[in-house]
Design a protein around this motif. Structure first.
Motif, PDB file in Angstrom:
ATOM      1  N   LYS A 345       0.786  -1.237  -0.118  1.00  0.00           N
ATOM      2  CA  LYS A 345       0.081  -0.077  -0.124  1.00  0.00           C
ATOM      3  C   LYS A 345       0.797   1.365  -0.109  1.00  0.00           C
ATOM      4  O   LYS A 345       0.405   2.371  -0.163  1.00  0.00           O
ATOM      5  N   ASP A 346       2.166   1.165   0.114  1.00  0.00           N
ATOM      6  CA  ASP A 346       3.026   2.259   0.298  1.00  0.00           C
ATOM      7  C   ASP A 346       3.514   2.583  -1.377  1.00  0.00           C
ATOM      8  O   ASP A 346       3.892   3.923  -1.465  1.00  0.00           O
ATOM      9  N   VAL A 347       2.935   1.961  -2.249  1.00  0.00           N
ATOM     10  CA  VAL A 347       3.286   1.846  -3.713  1.00  0.00           C
ATOM     11  C   VAL A 347       2.473   2.513  -4.570  1.00  0.00           C
ATOM     12  O   VAL A 347       1.307   1.749  -4.388  1.00  0.00           O
ATOM     13  N   SER A 348       2.527   3.187  -5.341  1.00  0.00           N
ATOM     14  CA  SER A 348       1.585   3.824  -6.556  1.00  0.00           C
ATOM     15  C   SER A 348       2.467   3.885  -7.846  1.00  0.00           C
ATOM     16  O   SER A 348       3.464   4.050  -7.747  1.00  0.00           O
ATOM     17  N   ILE A 349       1.674   3.340  -8.888  1.00  0.00           N
ATOM     18  CA  ILE A 349       1.869   3.318 -10.287  1.00  0.00           C
ATOM     19  C   ILE A 349       1.179   4.223 -10.810  1.00  0.00           C
ATOM     20  O   ILE A 349      -0.074   4.224 -10.922  1.00  0.00           O
ATOM     21  N   ASP A 538      -7.055  -1.840   1.423  1.00  0.00           N
ATOM     22  CA  ASP A 538      -6.129  -2.916   1.626  1.00  0.00           C
ATOM     23  C   ASP A 538      -4.871  -2.441   1.356  1.00  0.00           C
ATOM     24  O   ASP A 538      -4.421  -1.510   0.862  1.00  0.00           O
ATOM     25  N   ASN A 539      -4.021  -3.764   1.524  1.00  0.00           N
ATOM     26  CA  ASN A 539      -2.687  -3.620   1.597  1.00  0.00           C
ATOM     27  C   ASN A 539      -2.067  -3.939   0.204  1.00  0.00           C
ATOM     28  O   ASN A 539      -1.673  -5.217  -0.162  1.00  0.00           O
ATOM     29  N   VAL A 540      -2.534  -3.096  -0.807  1.00  0.00           N
ATOM     30  CA  VAL A 540      -2.294  -3.483  -2.214  1.00  0.00           C
ATOM     31  C   VAL A 540      -1.471  -2.334  -2.814  1.00  0.00           C
ATOM     32  O   VAL A 540      -1.821  -1.048  -2.592  1.00  0.00           O
ATOM     33  N   VAL A 541      -0.775  -2.620  -3.977  1.00  0.00           N
ATOM     34  CA  VAL A 541      -0.441  -1.566  -4.831  1.00  0.00           C
ATOM     35  C   VAL A 541      -1.391  -0.985  -5.507  1.00  0.00           C
ATOM     36  O   VAL A 541      -2.332  -1.618  -6.027  1.00  0.00           O
ATOM     37  N   SER A 542      -1.311   0.503  -5.759  1.00  0.00           N
ATOM     38  CA  SER A 542      -2.506   1.212  -6.533  1.00  0.00           C
ATOM     39  C   SER A 542      -2.016   1.599  -7.660  1.00  0.00           C
ATOM     40  O   SER A 542      -0.874   2.098  -8.014  1.00  0.00           O
ATOM     41  N   LEU A 543      -2.753   1.147  -8.843  1.00  0.00           N
ATOM     42  CA  LEU A 543      -2.691   1.672 -10.260  1.00  0.00           C
ATOM     43  C   LEU A 543      -3.553   2.701 -10.566  1.00  0.00           C
ATOM     44  O   LEU A 543      -4.706   2.578 -10.339  1.00  0.00           O
ATOM     45  N   ILE A 544      -3.140   3.778 -10.823  1.00  0.00           N
ATOM     46  CA  ILE A 544      -4.026   4.968 -10.890  1.00  0.00           C
ATOM     47  C   ILE A 544      -3.655   5.924 -12.328  1.00  0.00           C
ATOM     48  O   ILE A 544      -2.215   6.226 -12.602  1.00  0.00           O
ATOM     49  N   SER A 545      -4.367   6.454 -12.820  1.00  0.00           N
ATOM     50  CA  SER A 545      -4.193   7.198 -14.087  1.00  0.00           C
ATOM     51  C   SER A 545      -3.927   8.468 -13.498  1.00  0.00           C
ATOM     52  O   SER A 545      -4.466   8.746 -12.278  1.00  0.00           O
TER      53      SER A 545
END
Length: 640
Positions: A345-349, A538-545
């Protein structure tokens, strides 16, 4: 003065909080504590007795933001009447407009119980009031969008014949008649009617100006023309605070006007301008690069941003030979961060277009990294991908009737709930499944359905003739008529859907080669890591435009696709005079989502002789100082 818990505030924040009378612009840079500041200002107005809660109107752009503002009003354990703060109005432009329309509906011959139609409902109405041979569904959707823009630019409905073609104007006149006869309205029409009520009726203007003595508008850089005109009409008392940042104006494509901030300054002149220019979110290294980038923009109000955090790591840059390779590199780096102690969850793309999530999802899934796609459908949730996976599920489990039910009528050949139930009973009575049933004995279905079952049985039972399950999937989609279905039923999105299917097939092929054609493991991995019940908590990587990322922040951000033509986007630059400026601001917004670590990357093509072909790194890499001119030239003209 009512006792409240003291907040740690800088001098500019204190100045903003203590502003009471007269027009004011709070120019707030990213990470400046803007939301806390404007919430504290409302508390101060009420707690110090300058206003009652009922006097205050706070307008923002989303219901989520309005609810968050309301929630924050009751934080920090201050001693003040709960009732007073509960009566503060936190609203969106649409909900405010609807409340005005309902209260003064009698002035426009409507009832107060007016209902709201979403875009799909409006398109359905338009389809019902015209000869369907004139416009198809896609054209009606586009026309409705044009009509929304027309009204939101303060053009009058009675003048539509001067602006639109005759058949289009006739269509919109019929739509307005429907609104009246059905006592309904669309979202754009709510604001249009609110504006005309305020403009044409003094009693409406007087009521609203007396009802709300203090108005505060957040995200002012995202307002369009009609919203600015509404503000002018409800703030004759001039007690208006606009909060925004021209550098974060990224919604011009949907009508937002960066000029609104300057127009606000002119309309309410003289205006007190307060700059919140201390960023508490990002490291100095990230802020320096963001500052360099946005300094190339014109007509800025807040020209300086200072970082208020410890030094961190330099902004990182990677060159990739393909979009697939870029996704693999990013996924690998994320795995390294997780292995070193960071949470997913600390990471976003962040990326410019939603289609860019495809390769990322596949690469993350391969490495077992959980993720969520925010603001768009996940790759694996898209219709055509789910349909294709149903074929693979049928190959794996020949009694998966749920998957069969999803795909058997694509294209439509006559299957229905009753016929599917009969097939299930037939297989159960004969101890058979879709791979070995005796199709010759099926006399209770249409010939087209029997033919489909025969072909499906043949494909499943002869899967060994294919090199692997990805090859089988490709053959099945072609021979079972799925591509024909897309061509006929999803014509406007056919190319995109075919691209998605090819991406899925490529990923299946890669997995098959590296996992000994293990279909069970492939399906298990997809279902485990792309479950649709994940949320942003949730503890997941976020993919965001990038357009969906504003207001969010993450310790680690990967800003991918910094290619010329992608960011800045070629179509955006060519279609609008201020397109390049907005693309620069979009990149700036992406960079300032990062708290500690910012990764950037480009896809650069190189031919066998070492010369560049295809894409080049984005000009924003040079403008931000991530690359200098020499480094840029070395990348483009590097040796093979």
């Amino acid at each position: 003065m009512v006792e409240r818990k003291k907040m740690n505030l800088n001098s500019d924040q204190k100045e903003a909080i203590n502003h009471i009378e007269g027009p004011c612009l709070i120019a707030a840079c990213p990470g400046s504590g803007k939301t806390r500041t404007i919430t504290e200002r409302v508390k101060t107005l009420v707690c110090n007795g300058d206003a009652t809660g009922r006097d205050v109107l706070n307008i923002t752009f989303t219901n989520k933001a309005a609810k968050e503002m309301k929630k924050r009003l009751f934080e920090d354990n201050f001693k003040v009447s709960q009732t007073s703060l509960e009566s503060v109005t936190c609203s969106t432009f649409h909900s405010f407009s609807l409340s005005v329309l309902r209260k003064f509906s009698y002035l426009v011959g409507a009832d107060s119980n007016i209902t709201i139609l979403d875009t799909d409902s409006v398109v359905s109405v338009l389809s019902s009031i015209i000869d369907k041979t004139n416009f198809d569904q896609k054209e009606l959707r586009i026309l409705h969008g044009s009509y929304c823009n027309y009204r939101e630019n303060c053009n009058l409905v009675p003048d539509i014949n001067e602006y639109f073609e005759e058949d289009e104007a006739s269509l919109f006149n019929a739509l307005e008649e429907y609104f009246i006869s059905s006592n309904s309205i669309d979202f754009s029409g709510m604001m249009y009617r609110c504006w005309t009520l305020l403009k044409d009726y003094e009693e409406v203007r007087d009521f609203i100006n007396n009802r709300f003595n203090y108005v505060q508008v957040d995200e002012f850089q995202d307002t369009n023309l009609i919203q600015l005109e509404i503000i002018k009409n409800i703030c004759r008392h001039r007690n208006i605070v606009a909060v925004g940042d021209q550098d974060q104006s990224i919604y011009g494509w949907r009508g937002a006007r960066t000029a609104n901030i300057n127009d606000f300054l002119d309309a309410f002149d003289p205006v007190q301008v307060i700059n919140l220019n201390i960023n508490y979110r990002s490291t100095p290294e990230i802020i320096n690069r963001a500052n360099c980038l946005i300094s190339h923009s014109a007509n800025r109000i807040n020209n300086r941003i200072d970082a208020n955090s410890d030094n961190g790591e330099d902004v990182k840059y990677a060159i990739c030979e393909s979009r697939e390779k870029e996704a693999q590199i990013v996924a690998g780096q994320i795995k390294n961060y997780i292995d070193s102690g960071y949470n997913p969850k600390d990471v976003s793309i962040l990326y410019r277009t939603n289609a860019m999530s495809r390769g990322l999802e596949i690469s993350l899934t391969r490495l077992g990294i959980p993720y969520i796609v925010i603001g768009s459908f996940s790759f694996y949730d898209r219709e055509e991908v789910r349909d294709a996976l149903c074929y693979l599920k049928l190959l794996f489990n020949n009694k998966d009737w749920s998957s069969f039910s999803r795909i058997c009528n694509k294209p439509k050949i006559g299957f229905g709930p009753a016929s599917i139930s009969k097939i299930k009973n037939f297989c159960k009575e004969n101890n058979a499944d879709l791979s070995n049933m005796d199709v010759q004995k099926i006399d209770f279905l249409k010939p087209s359905c029997v033919s489909y079952l025969s072909k499906l049985k043949h494909h499943i039972s002869n899967s060994d003739s294919c090199s692997d399950f990805s090859d089988w999937l490709q053959c099945s989609l072609e021979e079972m008529g799925y591509y024909d279905f897309l061509q006929k039923s999803r014509h406007d999105k056919y190319d995109d859907k075919c691209d998605n299917l090819m991406e899925l097939i490529r990923s299946a092929s890669s997995f098959s080669k590296s996992h000994n054609d293990d279909l069970a493991k492939y399906l298990q991995q997809i279902m485990l890591f792309t479950s649709s019940d994940k949320s942003t908590s949730d503890n997941v990587v976020s993919l965001i435009s990038l357009h969906s990322s504003k207001g969010l922040e993450f310790p680690i951000v990967f800003l991918i696709g910094l290619d010329e033509g992608i960011l800045p986007h070629k179509r955006a630059v060519e279609s609008r005079s201020d397109g390049l400026e907005e693309e620069r601001r979009l990149c700036y917004v992406g960079m300032t989502r990062a708290e500690k670590i910012l990764h950037t990357s480009s896809v650069v093509g190189v031919s066998s002789n070492g010369k560049f072909h295809g894409s080049v790194p984005s000009r924003f890499l040079i403008e931000s100082g991530i690359l200098n001119e020499n480094q840029y030239n070395q990348i483009v003209h590097r040796d093979s």
